[in-house]
Design an enzyme around this catalytic site. Sequence first.
Site, PDB file in Angstrom:
ATOM      1  N   HIS A  40      -4.470   5.326   1.047  1.00  0.00           N
ATOM      2  CA  HIS A  40      -4.938   6.394   0.163  1.00  0.00           C
ATOM      3  C   HIS A  40      -5.518   5.809  -1.130  1.00  0.00           C
ATOM      4  CE1 HIS A  40      -4.511  10.509  -1.728  1.00  0.00           C
ATOM      5  NE2 HIS A  40      -4.536   9.753  -2.822  1.00  0.00           N
ATOM      6  N   GLU A  41      -4.738   4.948  -1.758  1.00  0.00           N
ATOM      7  CA  GLU A  41      -5.209   4.359  -3.025  1.00  0.00           C
ATOM      8  C   GLU A  41      -6.402   3.443  -2.792  1.00  0.00           C
ATOM      9  OE1 GLU A  41      -4.352   5.497  -5.817  1.00  0.00           O
ATOM     10  OE2 GLU A  41      -2.701   6.680  -4.987  1.00  0.00           O
TER      11      GLU A  41
HETATM   12 ZN    ZN Z   1      -5.055  10.220  -4.753  1.00  0.00          ZN
END
Ligand code: ZN
Length: 616
Positions: free
Chosen positions: A431-432
């Site tokens: 996600h990051e």
């Molecule tokens: Zn995020």
Amino acid sequence: MKNTWIRVGLFLLALAVAGFLWFRALSTQAAESKVVPYSELLGTIDSGKVTEVLIEQERVVAKLKEKSDKGREQTVVASRLPDLDERDLLARLEKNGVTFSGHIEQQGGLWPAVLSSIFPLVMLFILFRAWGGMLGGGKGAGAARPMSFGKSQAKIYDRSSENKTTFEDVAGVDESKAELMEVVNFLKSPAKYHAVGARVPKGVLLVGPPGTGKTLLARAVAGESGVPFFSMSGSEFVEMFVGVGASRVRDLFVQAKERAPCIIFIDELDAVGKTRAGGGVFAANEEREQTLNQLLVEMDGFDAGSGIVILAATNRPEVLDKALLRAGRFDRTILVDRPDVKGREAILQVHAKRRKLEPSVDLKVIAQRTPGMVGADLANVVNEAALASARRDGTSVEAKDFEEAIDRIQLGLKKEGRVMNDAERRRVAWHEAGHALVALSVKHADPVHRVTIIPRSIGALGATLQLPTEDRYLMTREELVDALTVLMGGRTAEEVVFTDVSTGAQNDLERASELARQMVCRFGMSELGAQTFGRPGGGPFLGGPVSFEERNFSEETAKRIDAEVGKILEAEHRRAKELLVARRPVLDAIATRLLEKETIDREELEALAKVGSTPP
Ligand code: ZN
Ligand code: ADP
Ligand code: MG
């Protein structure tokens, strides 16, 4: 508050003791003995009423046979004549069958009397002071303060003390340490800074989650700088009675000014510095406000050149009154963040130094096993491991002791939502990485400063920190659109890699939706044209969150706005997806590195991005 109750207790105790002693003093003295002329004393002896006589240096005390009405013993006391013929007196005593004894220790006879009359007074005095401390010096204290009521109780750290803390004791927070080092340097050689006209911050605020070492850092500053260090906790300022806190603040600064250069450290600043707005119903609030106001006044009252640096720490910067953060007050904020793997290893090392570790124990492995833990947790891990070793009568701490300790502590942290399982960590990493890669790929995004998968708080499992290159007043449509794409990047990466999505993107989506709606309704940046829709209404409190929007358009328009917002979001989602699919190898590389190191800084990120495919 606890402090106050202890004081109330002491106060009552002192009152009881003083009262008792006073009563006794009154009853032992006045009721029994009667001072008479010498001649009368002789008469009394001659009349046979006396049983016993004590001859002292200065006086003669005769005990009477008869008890008083109240059943107490009675004495008659007379001063001795300057050149008394003792023979005469002794003859008289013998004749009447009175026992007598001498007593020449000068103060002997006086002591009990002195004690019993002065002691209650002393007690009263102490009691009065304690009471005064509780009531405080009132608002207009200062010159009119009778006995320094409400004096600050700041602890002054002694520089020469044995167990002083230094920067060596603090690990894993190197950036914060470097910034504080500057403060220390200033206090050590202010002349150097003045010579080049450098302005040193007046107030430095340490901000970070609990247990990351803020208090420890402040103590290290005290140990390193070698100047007087006044330390006080925010909660100590806020007492039960209005005015005490304010007068303590005043007093603290008076003391500090006398001893400049020096450091004032206010721990848990949020206890005093909570925002003033809103429901001042309780007296406690009024007290806190007064204290805060006084603090603001004092901070404005000296200039940066005076050699006083105010250090404060808080876990909750968001509740602080904005006035505290204005220029000339706490004008520098230092983030003391959760440590990454390397930092954790360093912290473990600091705490392991004092224990006997089996040489086979690899602190690096332990650091990898403890994501999300802060300094206080790690200190706890080392301690628990030592305890585990002691429990099994071991001679040194072994790896299995650490395993036991970590399991024990992680169980607690799990409840706080600070420990993720492996699947969660992988998801957060991608996600990051998605946010970061999109930010690296679009033209107008702010450069990525750091990516991390160290959980900060519940709801934010990782973070991609972007630093704006300059202060922005205006943003163009293209910049806003790029910002939207970056926001979409996290969730889209999850989609690309794991096919389904998670709840972790909630905040991103909220911000993206809000931004898209503003583009349509506020900035006129959609196909609906250069026009605004709706009027921001004030919340229940001025300046509070906007709780509703005044609607000045038709139902029909509302539908079109919603459609436009949806269109913008969908377009950016698609763009993010294309980008990420095209650069999938880079995405995976970033995510893998994140899982390994937890934090990646800008240089490394850019290096990783170069290795992969070229941006489309
Ligand atoms: Zn995020
Ligand atoms: P905070 O004030 O940020 O809540 P503290 O400074 O009170 O945290 O930390 C509590 C204890 O945890 C310290 O006394 C120390 O033993 C340990 N500790 C916390 N952070 C660190 C660190 N960065 N390095 C070494 N020990 C730490
Ligand atoms: Mg603390």
